[in-house]
Write an enzyme that holds these catalytic residues in place. Structure first.
Site, PDB file in Angstrom:
ATOM      1  CG  ASN A  85      51.856  -7.629   9.486  1.00 48.64           C
ATOM      2  OD1 ASN A  85      51.808  -7.989   8.311  1.00 48.64           O
ATOM      3  ND2 ASN A  85      52.983  -7.209  10.041  1.00 48.64           N
ATOM      4  CG  ASP A 137      60.239  -5.004   5.168  1.00 52.59           C
ATOM      5  OD1 ASP A 137      59.305  -4.413   5.739  1.00 52.59           O
ATOM      6  OD2 ASP A 137      61.309  -5.283   5.739  1.00 52.59           O
TER       7      ASP A 137
END
Length: 318
Positions: free
Chosen positions: A81, A33
């Site tokens: 995503n 991340d």
């Protein structure tokens, strides 16, 4: 001068951590991340952050092999995503194609017998990504010394849902009896190839959540979790070793708990369970604080006589 001093301190801390670590988890899973936030902080676009993060990925693969990790799973692209801007995802897909083919041809991958696999709903990805996945898997299919799983179009809940649907369909078709459904029945339908239970999850970028990542293999195994603040491109070997140390502390706590439970049960179990409990105490005895450790003579006495007023058959002594 300050930068030089910081580098010296970091190097010394890394050496200290390396000396403190005595064992390694078998399977490490990483949530990479912070690539986009790293890029924004640098005044760049998201694709440049992903490219910087890809360099960290290569280093982490080497660090895992250095400490003895046998399987690494990287959360590269989640089902969520797909909701990001098309231009951002297209650039990421191009990078994935490039790196999958690069890894599949790299000497270090073949020298270390790294097997590359994709997990997730790969069919949802563009054709060029699917072809790159197929190329990497074919090039490394014969290896088993180290496994690198790339989680693509991955969602933990959706994977479990599909596995359960598969089992339900087999039950409805009469191919599986409900009484025969076991843990392995679900696991066999999660992925084409077996995935080890996860020992340690690492998440960078500051968020403290596991984001639906490998729930079956991590939660069921009570995996240790290490959250850290550096964005993925900034993740260092010191951060990695701190994660390994978190796993070791978690494993040590687990061993203490097992030993304490076994000690508590020694005086109230049957012959069939007694030997197993004594074996657990002997195995994990050194993980207990000194004051709690039983003497070896006490354990031996318990085999033939009694423990805490209860004999080996579980009856109270006269």
């Amino acid at each position: 001068m300050k930068r030089w001093l910081r580098q010296r301190v970091d190097a010394a801390y890394e050496q200290l951590l390396s000396r403190e670590i005595s064992g390694a988890p078998t399977h490490v899973a990483v949530i990479q991340d912070g690539n986009r936030r790293y890029a924004r902080r640098k005044g760049n676009d998201a694709p440049q952050g992903h490219r910087a993060g890809a360099k960290t990925t290569e280093r982490v693969l080497e660090w895992c092999q250095d400490v003895g990790v046998e399987e690494l799973t990287l959360y590269a692209f989640s089902t969520e995503n797909f909701d990001r801007p098309d231009e951002e995802n297209e650039a990421l897909f191009d990078l994935l194609c490039e790196k999958l083919r690069e890894f599949a041809d790299a000497d270090r991958v073949h020298d270390n017998e790294v097997r590359i696999r994709a997990i997730g709903d790969v069919d949802r990805l563009p054709e060029r990504v699917r072809e790159a996945v197929d190329y990497a898997e074919r090039r490394t299919r014969g290896y088993d010394r180290f496994v690198l799983n790339i989680a693509l179009a991955y969602g933990g809940r959706s994977q479990l849902l599909e596995a359960v649907r598969g089992v339900a369909a087999d039950v409805e078709a009469g191919e599986v009896s409900p009484d025969d459904i076991e843990v392995e029945t679900i696991e066999d339908r999660l992925y084409e190839q077996p995935v080890r239970d996860v020992d340690l999850i690492i998440r960078t970028g500051g968020d403290e959540r596991t984001s639906n990542f490998l729930p079956w293999h991590a939660n069921g195994n009570e995996a240790a979790v290490f959250f850290c603040t550096p964005y993925w491109p900034e993740f260092s070997k010191t951060d990695f070793l701190r994660g390994i140390r978190t796993y070791e502390h978690r494993a040590e706590s687990w061993r203490r708990t097992r030993a304490r439970r076994a000690l508590a049960l020694l005086g109230a179990i049957s012959d069939a369970e007694l030997a197993e409990a004594q074996s657990i105490v002997e195995r994990f005895r050194d993980s207990l604080p000194t004051a709690e450790r039983p003497d070896p003579e006490e354990l031996e006495a318990g085999e033939n006589e009694q423990v805490d007023g209860i004999d080996s058959s579980g009856r109270a002594a006269d």
